[in-house]
Design an enzyme around this catalytic site. Sequence first.
Site, PDB file in Angstrom:
ATOM      1  N   ASP A 111      29.734  61.223  56.857  1.00 36.02           N
ATOM      2  CA  ASP A 111      28.769  61.128  56.162  1.00 36.02           C
ATOM      3  C   ASP A 111      27.477  61.052  56.540  1.00 36.02           C
ATOM      4  O   ASP A 111      27.313  60.353  57.748  1.00 36.02           O
ATOM      5  CB  ASP A 111      29.420  59.620  54.547  1.00 36.02           C
ATOM      6  CG  ASP A 111      28.751  60.031  53.567  1.00 36.02           C
ATOM      7  OD1 ASP A 111      27.604  59.959  54.003  1.00 36.02           O
ATOM      8  OD2 ASP A 111      29.393  58.839  52.345  1.00 36.02           O
ATOM      9  N   ASP A 164      24.728  65.567  57.697  1.00 35.90           N
ATOM     10  CA  ASP A 164      24.781  66.273  56.506  1.00 35.90           C
ATOM     11  C   ASP A 164      25.814  67.229  56.205  1.00 35.90           C
ATOM     12  O   ASP A 164      25.534  68.658  56.656  1.00 35.90           O
ATOM     13  CB  ASP A 164      23.678  67.360  56.179  1.00 35.90           C
ATOM     14  CG  ASP A 164      23.079  67.360  54.847  1.00 35.90           C
ATOM     15  OD1 ASP A 164      24.674  68.019  54.225  1.00 35.90           O
ATOM     16  OD2 ASP A 164      21.506  67.984  55.248  1.00 35.90           O
ATOM     17  N   HIS A 176      33.268  67.608  42.787  1.00 36.93           N
ATOM     18  CA  HIS A 176      32.586  67.485  41.512  1.00 36.93           C
ATOM     19  C   HIS A 176      31.753  67.300  41.559  1.00 36.93           C
ATOM     20  O   HIS A 176      30.544  67.523  40.598  1.00 36.93           O
ATOM     21  CB  HIS A 176      33.657  66.993  41.215  1.00 36.93           C
ATOM     22  CG  HIS A 176      33.502  65.290  41.206  1.00 36.93           C
ATOM     23  ND1 HIS A 176      33.529  64.502  40.246  1.00 36.93           N
ATOM     24  CD2 HIS A 176      33.208  64.134  42.274  1.00 36.93           C
ATOM     25  CE1 HIS A 176      33.431  62.917  40.663  1.00 36.93           C
ATOM     26  NE2 HIS A 176      33.253  63.010  41.291  1.00 36.93           N
TER      27      HIS A 176
END
Length: 337
Positions: free
Chosen positions: A200, A227, A246
């Site tokens: 992350d 990233d 999402h």
Amino acid sequence: MHDSSTTHALRRLIIGYRVSQALAVAARLGIADLLSDGPRSIDELAAATGTHALSLYRLLRVLASEGVFSERGDGRFALTPLAEPLQADTPDSLHARAMFDAAQGNWHAWGKLMQSTKTGEPAIQHAYGKDLFGYLKDHPDEGKIFNEVMAAQTVTEARAVLTAYDFVGIDTLVDIGGGVGTLLAAILNAHPSMRGVLYDQSHVVVDARERFTAAGVVDRCRAVGGDFFESVPAGGNAYILKHILHDWDDDDCQRILGNCRRAIAKDGRLLVIEVLIPPGNDPDYGKFLDLQMLVVTKGGRERTQAEYRSLFESTGFTLARMIETQSDICVIEGVPV
């Protein structure tokens, strides 16, 4: 002339926001926790919460009419099964969720839904000039509540994923966008021979070591900052992405999945964990979550099985299985072509 039952049903939907705000107030006041040891009078509750007794009574009377709390014959209020998840520390708690959905940022953004519907742009951008995460950075009190929502949700979803999916045979699991490692720690804890990589942003993963230490998996897991639009760690034979795709439009999802495809072992597994939009007109949480993504993200959306299949195929994966869980989420398993 409309049938009166139809009119009443539509009216309940129209005034649903009033229930949302009443639930948020009850959550902020900690009413469910105050009732955890048994029924209490409105005067006791008002004294404990620093509120106006009659006004608090009117609030709880509405919630009791919806099955959240109950007013007893002696005038005391009590917990109901529907009210129990409003407790802060109960399993599957919705305490933070009730507060966040009616908090200023999310609430004001939903008031701009018309702009999103007309333009396709996030309503929160119209309201505050920034996306959800930019807003939360500037409003740390609401950011703290949001983090509590995510933490409670991850605990529930981790349990559902572990029950539904067989992780046997995975040597190294890479969690892409895995935050502070709640999901990865739970999976590693259940599979003592597995190793993990948490990936992350650098400022996020710095807090993961404490989580891994508490879970007893710190020696089997490493945290890597970076990233996922640029690259992801290579060498994993399984890559998991929970509630990542999402947040993004199809082009961005293809960039993320393309990086996973370049990094994954030839016999590896891609595990996308998301809420699916089902066909038909039945009520479904995913349809509401999809509208939330319209309101607070630029391009984010929930997708159908066919849409995930298309994303997989466009990035070098084959959709192998759709595995339902006891939660709202589904494990969408892909394998490299």
